[in-house]
Design a protein around this motif. Structure first.
Motif, PDB file in Angstrom:
ATOM      1  N   GLY A   1       0.785  -1.234   0.000  1.00 26.46           N
ATOM      2  CA  GLY A   1       0.000   0.000   0.000  1.00 26.46           C
ATOM      3  C   GLY A   1       0.810   1.272   0.000  1.00 26.46           C
ATOM      4  O   GLY A   1       0.363   2.304   0.503  1.00 26.46           O
TER       5      GLY A   1
ATOM      6  N   ARG B   1       3.829   2.291   1.507  1.00 26.36           N
ATOM      7  CA  ARG B   1       4.167   2.756   2.862  1.00 26.36           C
ATOM      8  C   ARG B   1       5.671   3.001   2.937  1.00 26.36           C
ATOM      9  O   ARG B   1       6.459   2.053   2.970  1.00 26.36           O
TER      10      ARG B   1
ATOM     11  N   GLU C   1      -8.864   9.392   0.744  1.00 31.16           N
ATOM     12  CA  GLU C   1      -8.538   9.736   2.124  1.00 31.16           C
ATOM     13  C   GLU C   1      -7.216  10.479   2.227  1.00 31.16           C
ATOM     14  O   GLU C   1      -7.093  11.439   2.989  1.00 31.16           O
TER      15      GLU C   1
ATOM     16  N   ARG D   1       0.126   9.188  -0.296  1.00 29.26           N
ATOM     17  CA  ARG D   1       1.369   8.813   0.363  1.00 29.26           C
ATOM     18  C   ARG D   1       2.342   8.232  -0.656  1.00 29.26           C
ATOM     19  O   ARG D   1       1.953   7.815  -1.743  1.00 29.26           O
TER      20      ARG D   1
ATOM     21  N   LYS E   1      -4.819   6.486  -0.858  1.00 34.98           N
ATOM     22  CA  LYS E   1      -5.636   5.761   0.102  1.00 34.98           C
ATOM     23  C   LYS E   1      -7.095   6.101  -0.172  1.00 34.98           C
ATOM     24  O   LYS E   1      -7.479   7.277  -0.186  1.00 34.98           O
ATOM     25  N   CYS E   2      -7.906   5.072  -0.404  1.00 33.04           N
ATOM     26  CA  CYS E   2      -9.277   5.291  -0.865  1.00 33.04           C
ATOM     27  C   CYS E   2     -10.300   5.047   0.241  1.00 33.04           C
ATOM     28  O   CYS E   2     -10.057   4.285   1.180  1.00 33.04           O
TER      29      CYS E   2
ATOM     30  N   CYS F   1     -10.773   0.217  -3.574  1.00 35.90           N
ATOM     31  CA  CYS F   1      -9.792   0.669  -4.571  1.00 35.90           C
ATOM     32  C   CYS F   1      -9.999   0.000  -5.922  1.00 35.90           C
ATOM     33  O   CYS F   1      -9.725   0.595  -6.967  1.00 35.90           O
TER      34      CYS F   1
ATOM     35  N   ASP G   1      -4.336  -2.403   1.720  1.00 40.92           N
ATOM     36  CA  ASP G   1      -4.730  -1.256   2.529  1.00 40.92           C
ATOM     37  C   ASP G   1      -5.621  -0.297   1.754  1.00 40.92           C
ATOM     38  O   ASP G   1      -5.633   0.900   1.999  1.00 40.92           O
ATOM     39  N   ASN G   2      -6.348  -0.855   0.757  1.00 42.27           N
ATOM     40  CA  ASN G   2      -7.292  -0.076  -0.052  1.00 42.27           C
ATOM     41  C   ASN G   2      -6.623   1.122  -0.713  1.00 42.27           C
ATOM     42  O   ASN G   2      -7.111   2.257  -0.658  1.00 42.27           O
ATOM     43  N   VAL G   3      -5.502   0.854  -1.364  1.00 40.35           N
ATOM     44  CA  VAL G   3      -4.696   1.890  -2.016  1.00 40.35           C
ATOM     45  C   VAL G   3      -4.636   1.650  -3.523  1.00 40.35           C
ATOM     46  O   VAL G   3      -4.500   0.504  -3.980  1.00 40.35           O
TER      47      VAL G   3
END
Length: 395
Positions: A188, A190, A322, A325, A334-335, A339, A358-360
């Protein structure tokens, strides 16, 4: 009835027949703006003239040699990587997965040759992705990766991402190495902060274990440095590379210090295709371009431009997104909506994106993308976001 191609992918019904820079052309003539670059593989875009020239020139001479013989193109690429990085030596592979396998073997062999054969454990992190081989899935040990593929290979532990106290507690006298992506891709997007990278390096030194960096996705210029860890000024003992280094040609590498590689002597490892003349000729063309300081400065600048525009996108679509990143041209959205719905909606706007955990939604465009194409991509994302939200409300 099972199809001729093993059905392990959920493929989009798209049939691309040509690529030009940041664009993919579907067989019906539609032009898709490619913000995925083959999942960070096509570092210089599609059909870059330098890579076409390298492929054509070398292809007319010699494609493959066994590693029983010296390969000048391989030696040139290894020298370029050594000069540009922490490494003293390089082994060439065909993929990130193959690089992972060697990194694990190298770390364990190092401790065996150092008189500590009990040091065999490798610690990875939640959200990580290091490939799909037996060792790679055992390292990550998530249900999605390992279900049905047991028994798992022993010798791996998992730490919580960013929890350095927990990591410290996991390290024992049997720990050979810690392996981590400076910027998680599949997890995701990070990124580790420079202070965290420095703390991790210090912890490995304090505890007496090696540090392995997986830069398969975040390396080769993607973040605005040749390798992402260079933002923190630390160095690993071993580093995995693939994807962008071949610009679309299957090529990978493991870079290491002389000390970390001391156990890998003649006969301890090999690869039939790894480092062949054709692959390394293309790799040299990629590194000549990407390792240039001016090129990397442009990647960083374009990454900042993309980030700025995406922040505006998020602000303008608060029901869909959201946060933003990532680093450089390795960016995640980030959704709030699933996603996958954003990825599908983007297809409808002739835009290629990549889903992640992570819904990205991942944006991994060619490093050669133009400012105008960045603006066009964000505009299409905006339209895709509005279409996805409308569909959700209608449903």
């Amino acid at each position: 009835m099972i199809p001729p191609v093993l059905p392990t992918y959920n493929r989009a019904p798209l049939h691309f027949v040509k690529g030009e820079g940041s664009w993919l052309i579907e067989e019906d003539g539609r032009r898709f703006l490619d913000m995925g670059a083959g999942i960070a593989v096509n570092a210089l875009g599609h059909s870059h003239p330098d890579l076409v020239a390298a492929l054509t020139e070398q292809g007319q001479k010699l494609w493959h040699l066994s590693n029983l013989y010296e390969i000048p193109q391989q030696e040139e690429l290894a020298r370029r990587l050594v000069e540009a990085t922490f490494a003293d030596t390089v082994f060439f592979t065909n993929s990130g997965t193959e690089s992972m396998e060697l990194a694990v073997k190298m770390a364990r062999k190092y401790w065996y040759e150092s008189g500590k054969p009990e040091k065999v454990e490798i610690i990875a992190f939640d959200g990580a992705f290091h490939g799909r081989s037996s060792a790679a899935i055992a390292a990550v040990n998530t249900e999605k990766m390992v279900k049905g593929f047991g028994p798992l290979l022993p010798g791996f532990k998992q730490a919580k991402w960013g929890d350095w106290e927990a990591l410290s507690a996991l390290i024992t006298d049997e720990t050979a190495a810690v392996i981590i992506e400076p910027v998680q891709g599949e997890g995701g997007i990070r990124p580790l902060e420079p202070a965290e990278m420095k703390a991790l390096r210090a912890l490995c030194d304090e505890k007496g274990c090696l540090l392995i960096l997986d830069e398969v996705q975040c390396g080769v210029g993607r973040t605005g440095k040749l390798f992402a860890h260079q933002w923190s000024s630390i160095t690993p003992d071993i580093m995995m590379v693939a994807k962008g280094i071949g610009g679309g040609f299957p090529l990978g590498a493991v870079l290491a210090t002389e000390e970390a590689a001391k156990g890998m002597v003649a006969g301890t490892h090999g690869s039939t295709y790894g480092g062949n003349p054709l692959g390394c000729a293309i790799g040299n063309a990629v590194i000549r371009k990407v390792a240039d300081a001016g090129f990397l400065e442009e990647v960083a600048r374009k990454g900042s431009l993309l980030r700025q525009k995406l922040e505006g996108l998020v602000a303008g679509n608060p029901e869909v997104f959201e946060a933003v990143r990532g680093q450089g041209l390795m960016v995640g959205l980030k959704c709030k909506l699933p996603c996958g719905e954003l990825v599908q909606a983007a297809y409808g706007k002739e835009l290629i994106t990549v889903p992640a955990a992570d819904n990205v939604v991942r944006l991994l465009p060619p490093l050669t993308i133009s400012d105008e194409e960045i603006g066009e991509a964000v505009d299409r994302l905006d339209r895709a976001a509005k279409a996805a939200l409308e569909t959700t409300k209608a449903g």
